[in-house]
Design a protein around this motif. Structure first.
Motif, PDB file in Angstrom:
ATOM      1  N   ASP A 328      30.215  -0.172   1.444  1.00  0.00           N
ATOM      2  CA  ASP A 328      29.059  -1.016   1.112  1.00  0.00           C
ATOM      3  C   ASP A 328      28.312  -1.316   2.394  1.00  0.00           C
ATOM      4  O   ASP A 328      28.940  -1.635   3.414  1.00  0.00           O
ATOM      5  CB  ASP A 328      29.512  -2.370   0.542  1.00  0.00           C
ATOM      6  CG  ASP A 328      30.024  -2.269  -0.883  1.00  0.00           C
ATOM      7  OD1 ASP A 328      29.980  -1.167  -1.452  1.00  0.00           O
ATOM      8  OD2 ASP A 328      30.497  -3.296  -1.404  1.00  0.00           O
ATOM      9  N   PHE A 329      27.004  -1.228   2.379  1.00  0.00           N
ATOM     10  CA  PHE A 329      26.235  -1.620   3.562  1.00  0.00           C
ATOM     11  C   PHE A 329      24.902  -2.223   3.145  1.00  0.00           C
ATOM     12  O   PHE A 329      24.436  -2.016   2.020  1.00  0.00           O
ATOM     13  CB  PHE A 329      26.029  -0.428   4.514  1.00  0.00           C
ATOM     14  CG  PHE A 329      25.365   0.762   3.883  1.00  0.00           C
ATOM     15  CD1 PHE A 329      23.982   0.880   3.853  1.00  0.00           C
ATOM     16  CD2 PHE A 329      26.132   1.789   3.306  1.00  0.00           C
ATOM     17  CE1 PHE A 329      23.366   1.987   3.265  1.00  0.00           C
ATOM     18  CE2 PHE A 329      25.524   2.892   2.719  1.00  0.00           C
ATOM     19  CZ  PHE A 329      24.140   2.992   2.693  1.00  0.00           C
ATOM     20  N   LYS A 330      24.304  -2.970   4.088  1.00  0.00           N
ATOM     21  CA  LYS A 330      23.033  -3.626   3.791  1.00  0.00           C
ATOM     22  C   LYS A 330      21.886  -2.636   3.918  1.00  0.00           C
ATOM     23  O   LYS A 330      21.860  -1.825   4.846  1.00  0.00           O
ATOM     24  CB  LYS A 330      22.821  -4.811   4.726  1.00  0.00           C
ATOM     25  CG  LYS A 330      23.687  -5.998   4.337  1.00  0.00           C
ATOM     26  CD  LYS A 330      23.322  -7.247   5.088  1.00  0.00           C
ATOM     27  CE  LYS A 330      24.309  -8.356   4.708  1.00  0.00           C
ATOM     28  NZ  LYS A 330      24.256  -9.455   5.685  1.00  0.00           N
ATOM     29  N   GLY A 331      20.953  -2.721   3.003  1.00  0.00           N
ATOM     30  CA  GLY A 331      19.808  -1.819   3.005  1.00  0.00           C
ATOM     31  C   GLY A 331      19.709  -1.086   1.668  1.00  0.00           C
ATOM     32  O   GLY A 331      20.661  -1.079   0.881  1.00  0.00           O
ATOM     33  N   HIS A 332      18.536  -0.481   1.430  1.00  0.00           N
ATOM     34  CA  HIS A 332      18.266   0.206   0.170  1.00  0.00           C
ATOM     35  C   HIS A 332      18.091   1.702   0.435  1.00  0.00           C
ATOM     36  O   HIS A 332      17.511   2.088   1.453  1.00  0.00           O
ATOM     37  CB  HIS A 332      17.005  -0.385  -0.460  1.00  0.00           C
ATOM     38  CG  HIS A 332      16.791   0.031  -1.879  1.00  0.00           C
ATOM     39  ND1 HIS A 332      16.331   1.284  -2.223  1.00  0.00           N
ATOM     40  CD2 HIS A 332      16.982  -0.639  -3.050  1.00  0.00           C
ATOM     41  CE1 HIS A 332      16.250   1.368  -3.538  1.00  0.00           C
ATOM     42  NE2 HIS A 332      16.633   0.221  -4.066  1.00  0.00           N
ATOM     43  N   ARG A 333      18.567   2.524  -0.470  1.00  0.00           N
ATOM     44  CA  ARG A 333      18.492   3.978  -0.286  1.00  0.00           C
ATOM     45  C   ARG A 333      17.072   4.483  -0.044  1.00  0.00           C
ATOM     46  O   ARG A 333      16.879   5.548   0.544  1.00  0.00           O
ATOM     47  CB  ARG A 333      19.090   4.692  -1.496  1.00  0.00           C
ATOM     48  CG  ARG A 333      18.287   4.488  -2.774  1.00  0.00           C
ATOM     49  CD  ARG A 333      19.042   4.898  -4.024  1.00  0.00           C
ATOM     50  NE  ARG A 333      19.276   6.341  -4.038  1.00  0.00           N
ATOM     51  CZ  ARG A 333      19.940   6.974  -5.006  1.00  0.00           C
ATOM     52  NH1 ARG A 333      20.434   6.271  -6.016  1.00  0.00           N
ATOM     53  NH2 ARG A 333      20.121   8.263  -4.975  1.00  0.00           N
ATOM     54  N   ASP A 334      16.064   3.740  -0.499  1.00  0.00           N
ATOM     55  CA  ASP A 334      14.676   4.156  -0.316  1.00  0.00           C
ATOM     56  C   ASP A 334      14.122   3.781   1.058  1.00  0.00           C
ATOM     57  O   ASP A 334      13.006   4.181   1.399  1.00  0.00           O
ATOM     58  CB  ASP A 334      13.780   3.541  -1.409  1.00  0.00           C
ATOM     59  CG  ASP A 334      14.091   4.119  -2.788  1.00  0.00           C
ATOM     60  OD1 ASP A 334      14.797   5.151  -2.850  1.00  0.00           O
ATOM     61  OD2 ASP A 334      13.654   3.535  -3.792  1.00  0.00           O
ATOM     62  N   GLU A 335      14.882   2.998   1.840  1.00  0.00           N
ATOM     63  CA  GLU A 335      14.429   2.695   3.204  1.00  0.00           C
ATOM     64  C   GLU A 335      14.651   3.937   4.070  1.00  0.00           C
ATOM     65  O   GLU A 335      15.732   4.528   4.014  1.00  0.00           O
ATOM     66  CB  GLU A 335      15.238   1.542   3.804  1.00  0.00           C
ATOM     67  CG  GLU A 335      14.922   0.188   3.205  1.00  0.00           C
ATOM     68  CD  GLU A 335      15.899  -0.874   3.724  1.00  0.00           C
ATOM     69  OE1 GLU A 335      16.089  -0.976   4.950  1.00  0.00           O
ATOM     70  OE2 GLU A 335      16.492  -1.576   2.887  1.00  0.00           O
ATOM     71  N   PRO A 336      13.669   4.307   4.904  1.00  0.00           N
ATOM     72  CA  PRO A 336      13.803   5.526   5.727  1.00  0.00           C
ATOM     73  C   PRO A 336      15.073   5.519   6.593  1.00  0.00           C
ATOM     74  O   PRO A 336      15.772   6.531   6.685  1.00  0.00           O
ATOM     75  CB  PRO A 336      12.543   5.486   6.600  1.00  0.00           C
ATOM     76  CG  PRO A 336      11.570   4.619   5.873  1.00  0.00           C
ATOM     77  CD  PRO A 336      12.368   3.651   5.084  1.00  0.00           C
ATOM     78  N   ARG A 337      15.374   4.374   7.200  1.00  0.00           N
ATOM     79  CA  ARG A 337      16.546   4.233   8.051  1.00  0.00           C
ATOM     80  C   ARG A 337      17.835   4.552   7.275  1.00  0.00           C
ATOM     81  O   ARG A 337      18.718   5.267   7.755  1.00  0.00           O
ATOM     82  CB  ARG A 337      16.574   2.776   8.519  1.00  0.00           C
ATOM     83  CG  ARG A 337      17.411   2.426   9.683  1.00  0.00           C
ATOM     84  CD  ARG A 337      17.131   0.961  10.042  1.00  0.00           C
ATOM     85  NE  ARG A 337      17.346   0.087   8.880  1.00  0.00           N
ATOM     86  CZ  ARG A 337      18.250  -0.901   8.868  1.00  0.00           C
ATOM     87  NH1 ARG A 337      18.984  -1.161   9.933  1.00  0.00           N
ATOM     88  NH2 ARG A 337      18.390  -1.656   7.796  1.00  0.00           N
TER      89      ARG A 337
END
Lengths: 363, 363
Positions: A328-337
């Motif tokens: 699990d990690f913070k961020g969304h799959r649609d974010e470029p990073r």
């Protein structure tokens, strides 16, 4: 105070007037939600009206706007119910959860979907998955980790064979306090009551602070709280509810050994949830067993400064790969990073499956 | 439909604006409720802020005002929660109910007091009475009659020895329907699934309408509904929730033999509740066993046209009197007509105890 009855009457009239306005606005909100549904249906007759990311945004906005006197948690709960009622008007949400009724999982389902959702208890975790897969319900609610029992492996394993996505998470926090009757002093406590599980969760703290107090297990923490009400030399380990219920004093707060004493639940469904602004992504990665493999896998997360919130290792059931990691990690799959990291992980792992990107649990 | 995204955005902005107004008004309501509490505390430092008659009036008013699109039941539920949150701010209500958690009694407690009340499950009905008597909680919730098991004698008996009053009632209605998959015709049904208890509750109707269908008992009505989803010759007896959950068609509605298939709960406490406008009174009457005694007792009710809603006979436990009658009727003890009847009943009976006058259950 001869004018008091007048004051009370005036206040009640004011409350009645406010209630009329609240009623009107809630119905206007419901009408606007109906219009949203009409627009969506015109676009796509099979459109799903429930949008986890939009709901998370609404709740976060309300909590940020709130100036009291109601606290933000109460206000979020009321708005969850208002949204739930508006949604049920157009398209009642159907939810399967790990039963029986009255469990924490039902509590999590209500916390997430509100009382207007239709919810059904299931006897086992894979039944919840099956009902969602078959389309008999829109969503499922399953526990995934729990501070006492650790990770619910059965839930993780179910994801390996399933095409379902994670659409959200719910966290129920559980804090323990050391409670005494008002007049009891710390140095007088010679006996502590609690449920055996709570003793286990606070063992280190008790060993450090009350090594000589007798520990008496009882059937529930509420029962423990009830007992100390009349015993001046006793304390109870119990939560907020029991403390309030019996008007007990907190000799010490949050004495659980693990500060994250909580149970986490996942909302499973068919939807890919768009970005809400504060999201989390869960993936499962299959790896061949070779030296340094895990380090290689994790390096891109570190380099891109992506905050990993959980890593679980499970033996692979297929036998082809030696290990399977749930990350699990913070961020969304649609974010470029995040997309960049996922690309790198794909190059290093035998198989990567994105279980879902979803709003971080509100509250 | 290139302009659809604009429409959706506009609608969402409108919903956000409505939400801001609703939030502001709910907090204004909470502030007004705080002022009410201050006025009351100035009058009497031990004042009770929860007023069952006022709450019933607020809910009835809201339901009468409601023009939709939300239905009155949903709207009442939302206002119950708003009132519950406002009250919890000043003086959280503590409630003991017949447990365990997840039972209908808990559902009744939440329906009546809202989610913001602090509630505690008790192992037995007399424990609920004891917690309220001891002042550990403000109110208790106990079942009093249930269409399948009849009257809960234990609750009635507890009143004989207790000084507690009835402060309210909650009714949970349970309807059974005959459900089939969309394509199933009535003359094709050769098998009916349900829980044994539901079969018992619909026996006469089934004997009349489906004398030859095989009756297959299963573990729950939800399970019955799930099974018929894929069986074209089968029907299930289940409630609204299961019908919605599995999108089943109602071949027949409300097939329970007794139209009043419901469970009724009482709210017990220390308060004498003032008139709400639509009230009920419960009394217990001890009588000597002599010919015509019951007729004599009931005659004043008939003469004053007071609507009796329930009469239960219990053998007296003290042995001094032969019978004890529990009588419920419409009206409030403070109404002159009711006071007159009570006076007449006192002359005819050996002993009369008014258990309470309280608002008729809203919804």
């Amino acid at each position: 105070m001869s004018d008091t009855p007048i004051d009370l009457d005036a206040l009640r009239q004011r409350i009645d007037a406010l209630d009329s306005d609240i009623l009107r606005l809630i119905n206007e909100r419901a009408a606007a939600a109906q219009q949203v549904a009409q627009v969506k249906t015109a676009e796509d007759p099979k459109a799903v009206f429930y949008r986890p990311e939009r709901e998370a945004q609404v709740l976060r906005r309300i909590m940020a706007l709130n100036k009291g006197p109601l606290d933000s948690e109460e206000v979020a709960r009321l708005f969850r119910e208002i949204m739930s009622a508006c949604l049920a008007l157009e398209q009642p949400i159907k939810v399967a959860y790990l039963g029986p009724e009255g469990t924490f999982t039902q509590q999590a389902a209500i916390k997430h979907f509100g009382e207007s959702a239709i919810s059904l208890p299931m006897a086992a975790i894979d039944e919840v998955f099956r009902e969602v897969e078959a389309g008999a319900v829109n969503y499922g609610v399953v526990p995934v980790e729990n501070s006492t029992e650790g990770v619910i492996n059965h839930t993780l394993d179910s994801f390996m064979d399933s095409g379902l996505r994670i659409c959200g998470e719910v966290v129920l926090r559980i804090h323990h306090h050391l409670l005494v009757a008002e007049t009891t002093r710390q140095d007088k406590v010679s006996r502590i009551y609690s449920h055996p599980q709570s003793f286990a969760q606070c063992r280190k703290w008790l060993d450090a602070h009350f090594p000589h107090a007798e520990r008496v297990p009882v059937s529930s923490n509420a029962e423990a709280a009830r007992l100390v009400k009349t015993e001046w030399h006793s304390a109870a380990i119990a939560g907020d509810m029991a403390a309030k219920l019996y008007d007990l004093t907190r000799l010490a707060e949050k004495i659980e050994d693990r500060p994250d004493n909580s149970t986490r639940f996942l909302i499973i469904g068919h939807q890919d949830v768009p970005m809400s602004g504060e999201d989390k992504t869960s993936i499962v990665v299959a790896m061949r067993n070779q030296p340094g493999a895990l380090h290689d896998l994790l390096e891109p997360f570190h380099r891109h400064q992506i905050d990993m919130t959980r890593l679980e290792t499970r033996p692979s059931r297929s036998g082809v790969w030696n290990y399977v990691f749930f990350i699990d990690f913070k961020g969304h799959r649609d974010e470029p990073r995040v997309a960049a990291v996922l690309e790198e992980v794909r190059l290093r792992a035998a198989e990567v499956k994105v279980l879902g990107s979803y709003p971080i649990g509100v509250l």
